[in-house]
Scaffold this motif. Structure first.
Motif, PDB file in Angstrom:
ATOM      1  N   SER A 187      46.765  43.481  37.428  1.00  0.00           N
ATOM      2  CA  SER A 187      45.737  44.489  37.144  1.00  0.00           C
ATOM      3  C   SER A 187      46.218  45.468  36.094  1.00  0.00           C
TER       4      SER A 187
ATOM      5  N   ASP B  29      39.048  41.113  36.681  1.00  0.00           N
ATOM      6  CA  ASP B  29      40.111  41.337  37.660  1.00  0.00           C
ATOM      7  C   ASP B  29      39.672  40.846  39.035  1.00  0.00           C
ATOM      8  N   GLU B  30      40.087  39.645  39.371  1.00  0.00           N
ATOM      9  CA  GLU B  30      39.697  38.999  40.624  1.00  0.00           C
ATOM     10  C   GLU B  30      38.210  39.172  40.901  1.00  0.00           C
TER      11      GLU B  30
HETATM   12 MG   LIG Z   1      45.183  43.675  41.229  1.00  0.00          MG
END
Ligand SMILES: [Mg+2]
Ligand SMILES: Nc1ncnc2c1ncn2[C@@H]1O[C@H](COP(=O)(O)OP(=O)(O)O)[C@@H](O)[C@H]1O
Lengths: 268, 332
Positions: A58, A169-170
């Motif tokens: 991240s 991000d995911e």
């Molecule tokens: Mg993360």
């Protein structure tokens, strides 16, 4: 699609980037989230970042987005130093972070609105709502949407700015398996149509192999890039092919999730 | 289960409304008839200018509720609403009748402190001109003071929530001076300001400013940071982040501040009017009390109740408009 890639995609160069978080409360030691990371992402490529939780995925994404700055080193988009956030680099979190006080149309319109070009781009907003399959939900408020629909809206909100790079991000991490596969297809389709450079953080190895041109495996502490694995599989990919499984085990190995000593095949 | 349902459905087809339902529908009407009869038939022992107005009010209510009860027989929505409200309405009507019996009809409660509603209604009608002027004066003071206070509260709160520096310099004063009730400043403020009008405006604004500032500040400071990050990647500048992201995100808390501020502004208004200003409802109350005309005090209280609760309703209506996106709102 190559033509589209040249049109929209941007090249990202990460050059010796470190990010150290100082001052973790009382007497805490500084956290080295990233240590001398080099990475070159070609225009229009689909890149996945994979690695154990807390390894700095991240952080790297936020640095590329420009909402955080590296302690040392530099990141460039098409040769230009990234200093601040910019609509040319769209960002989508795991939590869709739609603005709850805006309906879906206004959420998607946030970019043009905040840059004062909403009048000219009204048509664009409808177009992108349609692109992610949310037509008919323009007037709905975020709390009325399912997780998958909210994530589609978040995608449209980022895409409406015609970003050269889309940072995810995911984005599918909180969705059920079915919605997840659905949205994987959707993201691939958008990528093919627009040629945007994609940087996709995931902790799902199958997802990484299925989507990416290259998978970047990261190590925990010191947080660095361990290996970049090129996925040389034709698209559309078949999730249960032998080649797919081979890539999968290679990534597992790289993540050191496979015991190093060979296990006996049969236990009698 | 199914059979029971079928029987239930069949039972409903014939007599449309159950007997207990009918009783509940007619209860308010019955209570009104009782109130009307005791009002007209029992001789009064206290002096009133005219009893006619109250009779008219009761008859009007009787007509309304009879009509409602009748429509309830064939309109589902009126039926449901009347069924729902019948309990509390009946209670209120009975209360009115009892109060009249204790005051006007028997003199059980001592005058002048406990006048009958007949006398209060009398005051409302006879003094309507004066009361109307007082309402206008009060409203003017309240609105000007509240709007100024709310505006500065919003500005201070946003600045404190957004800029660390501002927070650093303002916070000590806010904490130290804010909690003092605005009305406690009256002795100082009456000297400092050129007129009691401006002094009152200042006090109301001050009382409103404090809660609005605190709630706006904490609302803005508590906004999910991801909202700002996403907005920045979409191209938002600082102005947009403050006004179009932080402010709406904080609005649920800001509204609570506005609501609290409104409550304080009512208090400050009335106290200020009782002490310095020569007009308005607070002034009217002190003035009527001076003449021991308590029925006028009650009349002013009644108007105040109507006025203030209307203002609060308006504020909540605005809130419902603005916060249409939020689920589970506080009800008013
Ligand atoms: Mg993360
Ligand atoms: N704002 C921050 N302040 C302090 N430490 C942080 C901050 N953001 C991330 N970290 C630390 O940096 C490391 C990497 O975090 P992150 O990039 O979120 O990992 P990942 O996304 O791979 O799970 C973690 O140890 C985390 O605690």
């Amino acid at each position: 699609m190559v033509a589209a890639a040249i049109k929209e995609g941007g090249r990202i160069t990460v050059d010796g980037v470190s990010r150290v978080f100082e001052d973790q409360g009382k007497g805490g030691q500084p956290v080295v989230a990233l240590s001398k990371v080099d990475l070159d992402i070609e225009p229009g490529q689909f890149i996945s970042l994979i690695g154990p939780s807390g390894c700095g995925k991240s952080t790297l994404l936020r640095l590329i987005a420009g909402i955080d700055n590296p302690t040392s080193g530099e990141i460039k988009l098409d040769g230009e130093l990234i200093k601040d956030a910019h609509p040319s680099r769209g960002l989508v979190f795991q939590d869709p972070t739609l603005f709850p006080w805006k309906n879906i149309w206004s959420n998607v319109a946030t970019g043009p609105e905040s840059r004062g070009v909403l009048k000219e781009q009204k048509g664009e907003i409808d177009k992108f709502i349609e692109l992610v399959g949310l037509q008919g939900f323009e007037k709905a408020y975020p709390h009325q949407l399912s997780g998958g629909m909210a994530q589609r809206a978040a995608l449209a909100r980022a895409l409406v700015n015609h970003p050269k790079v889309l940072l995810l991000d995911e984005p599918l991490g909180a969705l059920d398996a079915f919605t997840r596969m659905n949205l994987q297809e959707e993201i691939l389709r958008i990528w093919r149509e627009r040629g945007t450079t994609m940087v996709f953080v995931t902790h799902d190895i199958d997802e990484a192999v299925y989507l990416s041109d290259r998978v970047v495996v990261m190590t925990p502490r010191p947080a660095q890039i361990k290996e970049v694995i090129k996925i040389d599989l034709p698209r559309p990919r078949v999730r249960n092919s032998t080649a797919f499984f081979e890539y999968r085990s290679r990534i597992l190995e790289s993540l050191q999730l496979v015991p190093e000593i060979e296990q006996p095949e049969y236990i009698v | 289960m199914e059979i029971a349902e079928q029987i239930g459905i069949q039972a409903k087809v014939k007599p449309k409304i159950a007997l207990s339902g009918v009783v509940r529908l007619t209860l308010p009407v019955v209570a009104l008839v009782v109130a009307l009869l005791s009002h007209t038939l029992i001789p009064s022992v206290q002096p009133v200018v005219s009893e006619r107005a109250y009779t008219i009010v009761l008859v009007a209510l009787l007509v309304v509720f009879s009509a409602w009860a009748l429509t309830a027989l064939y309109r589902k929505s009126s039926y449901r609403s009347l069924l729902y409200f019948s309990g509390i309405l009946t209670f209120i009507f009975v209360l009115l009748a009892v109060w009249e019996l204790l005051t006007l009809k028997s003199g059980t409660l001592p005058l002048p402190y406990f006048p009958s509603q007949v006398k209060i209604l009398d005051a409302l009608i006879n003094d309507r001109h004066k009361l109307f002027i007082c309402v206008l004066y009060s409203l003017r003071l309240l609105l000007i003071g509240y709007l100024i206070g709310a505006f500065f509260g919003l500005v201070t709160g946003i600045l404190m929530g957004w800029y660390k520096h501002f927070q650093y310099w303002i916070n000590p004063f806010l904490r130290f001076i804010g909690p003092i009730p605005a009305t406690a400043w009256i002795p100082v403020v009456l000297i400092v300001f050129p007129s009691s009008f401006t002094a009152s405006i200042f006090l109301i604004a001050l009382g409103t400013w404090f809660p609005v500032t605190v709630m706006t500040w904490s609302g803005i400071a508590g906004v999910n940071k991801s909202f700002f990050e996403v907005a920045r990647t979409l191209g938002a500048n600082e102005r947009y982040l403050v006004l179009r992201v932080a402010f709406p995100a904080a609005f649920p808390l800001i509204f609570i501040g506005l609501f609290m501020g409104l409550g304080t502004s009512f208090v400050t208004l009335i106290v200020a009017e009782m002490l310095g200003v020569k007009a308005g409802l607070g002034f009217y109350i002190t003035w009527a009390q001076g003449w021991a005309e308590y029925y006028k005090v009650y009349a002013a209280l009644f108007i105040m109740a109507v006025l203030f609760s209307t203002i609060i309703t308006v504020l909540f209506k605005i809130r419902d408009r603005v916060l249409i996106w939020q689920k589970g709102l506080i009800k008013w």
